[in-house]
Write an enzyme that holds these catalytic residues in place. Structure first.
Site, PDB file in Angstrom:
ATOM      1  N   HIS A 198       0.701  -1.379   0.124  1.00  0.00           N
ATOM      2  CA  HIS A 198      -0.013   0.130   0.037  1.00  0.00           C
ATOM      3  C   HIS A 198       0.743   1.090   0.062  1.00  0.00           C
ATOM      4  CE1 HIS A 198      -3.766   1.989   0.465  1.00  0.00           C
ATOM      5  NE2 HIS A 198      -4.296   1.078   1.060  1.00  0.00           N
ATOM      6  N   ASP A 228      -9.062 -10.601 -17.705  1.00  0.00           N
ATOM      7  CA  ASP A 228      -8.688 -11.674 -18.806  1.00  0.00           C
ATOM      8  C   ASP A 228      -7.299 -11.492 -18.983  1.00  0.00           C
ATOM      9  OD1 ASP A 228      -8.706 -13.582 -20.765  1.00  0.00           O
ATOM     10  OD2 ASP A 228     -10.271 -12.619 -21.952  1.00  0.00           O
TER      11      ASP A 228
END
Length: 430
Positions: A158, A369
């Site tokens: 983060h 994808d």
């Protein structure tokens, strides 16, 4: 018969370091962390994507992912570096850890028993939401199941970027895996927007705490949300309440009721802090490929239970968001102001029970994808701390999946709340 978690994973078949395919230019050797970056512990942000049986051999899939990852890291170069000090990443191209793991069960076993099997199997053990780690700033794993299905999981620090940054990285990695000629163009802004006011921070101000917590997932269908939004719009007198507004309000109400019930107390003053992406709020709006912790917050408080009615709460949410949008999100950033308050009074006791919400509904994880179709499931494990809601789009892209982290005792009451269950269904699978 279910397989014991300890029996699931063979020894890691391969653990390699993937380095950027091109060296990082000398002028970009040092990446300065902003005040918000430094205020966060690493809080490794975890995501996993499950894909059905593959036609390619496992080794071919692994090689394809590793090659595209190397190309992607050339653009996302800070992730391939190491912390130089609390305020700087040295972009030295040391690379990231990539694990290939074989899991001795069908993928359905993992999906249907997530709390028993996920941690340490599809993620490096103890890494999700971890505050610190001696290894790389990004860890990726490819897991291969007996049925031929695969899981692609990532944990990203983060300190380098927020949820929007993670989404950009995943999109670009998948895009390059499908077509190696694609080019990723992220822009790292470092401390341009939020420089540290008085030198580097000695220690983070926000870290992960998950003792005695549990994690549950709930689904708000598109049809239930549509009806609820119409009802609230009429009763609250606001235009087009969003799915995130109504879902987060309902979660907040149910969580506060659960806390009161389990503590045998009347309503306690409570507040919900919403983390807000500032990219669309600047003038002109920032591109989605700007990488960093570009966040502000809204804070909605309720001092008595009369303020915890759904229409009035959503109306207050809308007021808070409108106020934030009227301000310059860089010069008048509510998160920065809150962090400065913590620095000045680190031991101050908050009179409110505090809950948090991160809205990731615009991140269409189910569209990711890598060249093998869309994922069957997109998930994140428990975290980063108690009283946390993470909202994301469901497979239809119109509903909401809510990942809820609460204290274990509070969750017992929360998951039985009738008002919540009228609109949300618990998800026992991953």
């Amino acid at each position: 018969m279910a397989i014991a978690p300890s029996q699931l994973v063979s020894p890691v078949t391969e653990k390699i370091i993937v380095k950027p395919s091109l060296p990082t230019p000398s002028p970009l050797k040092y990446h300065k962390l902003s005040f918000i970056d430094q205020s966060l512990s690493h809080l490794y942000i975890p995501l996993v994507f499950f894909y059905s049986k593959q036609q390619q051999e496992f080794d071919q899939v692994a090689n394809k992912l590793q090659n595209s990852l190397a190309t992607t890291l050339s653009a996302y170069y800070p992730y391939a570096g190491r912390m130089r000090d609390s305020a700087t990443i040295e972009c030295n191209d040391r690379g990231i850890e990539f694990l290939n793991v074989r899991i001795n069960c069908p993928m359905s076993e993992m999906l249907n028993n997530p709390h028993d099997y996920a941690e340490g199997n599809i993620f490096m053990k103890d890494l999700p939401w971890k505050n610190s780690f001696d290894g790389s700033l990004l860890v990726a794993q490819l897991s291969h199941f007996d049925c031929g299905g695969i899981a692609i999981s990532t944990c990203l620090s983060h300190k380098v970027g927020d949820g929007g940054s993670v989404a950009s990285f995943i999109y670009d990695w998948a895009k390059i895996t499908r077509n190696p000629n694609q080019i990723a163009r992220p822009q790292f802004i470092g401390d341009t927007f939020f420089p540290t006011p008085n030198g580097p921070l000695i220690a983070p101000l926000i870290d992960s705490k998950l003792e005695k917590c549990v994690h549950k997932k709930f689904h708000f269908s598109a049809s239930k949300l549509q009806g609820l939004r119409a009802k609230i719009a009429a009763e609250a007198g606001i235009k087009n309440p969003t799915r995130a507004e109504v879902a987060s309000a309902l979660l907040f109400i149910s969580a506060t009721k659960a806390a009161s019930k389990m503590n045998n107390t009347s309503f306690r003053p409570s507040k919900l802090i919403n983390y807000v992406d500032i990219r669309p709020m600047t003038t002109p709006p920032l591109s989605r490929n700007i990488i960093g912790n570009l966040l502000t917050v809204t804070s909605t408080t309720a001092s008595h239970d009369e303020e915890m009615k759904l229409p009035s709460l959503v109306r207050e949410f809308r007021k808070e968001f409108e106020q934030v949008y009227k301000k310059d999100p860089v010069q008048h950033n509510s998160l920065v102001l809150k962090l400065l308050e913590i620095m000045e009074s680190p031991y101050a006791i908050d009179e409110f029970d505090t809950y948090y919400c991160s809205n990731m509904c615009k991140f269409s994880g189910y569209s990711i994808d890598f060249g093998w179709g869309k994922p069957e499931r997109v998930c994140a494990p428990m975290g980063p701390f108690k009283n946390f809601f993470i909202l994301s789009a469901d497979q239809s892209m119109d509903g909401v999946e809510a990942m809820v982290t609460l204290e274990e005792q509070h969750m017992l009451a929360f998951e039985c709340d009738e008002e919540l269950l009228e609109f949300a269904s618990p998800i026992s699978s991953f």
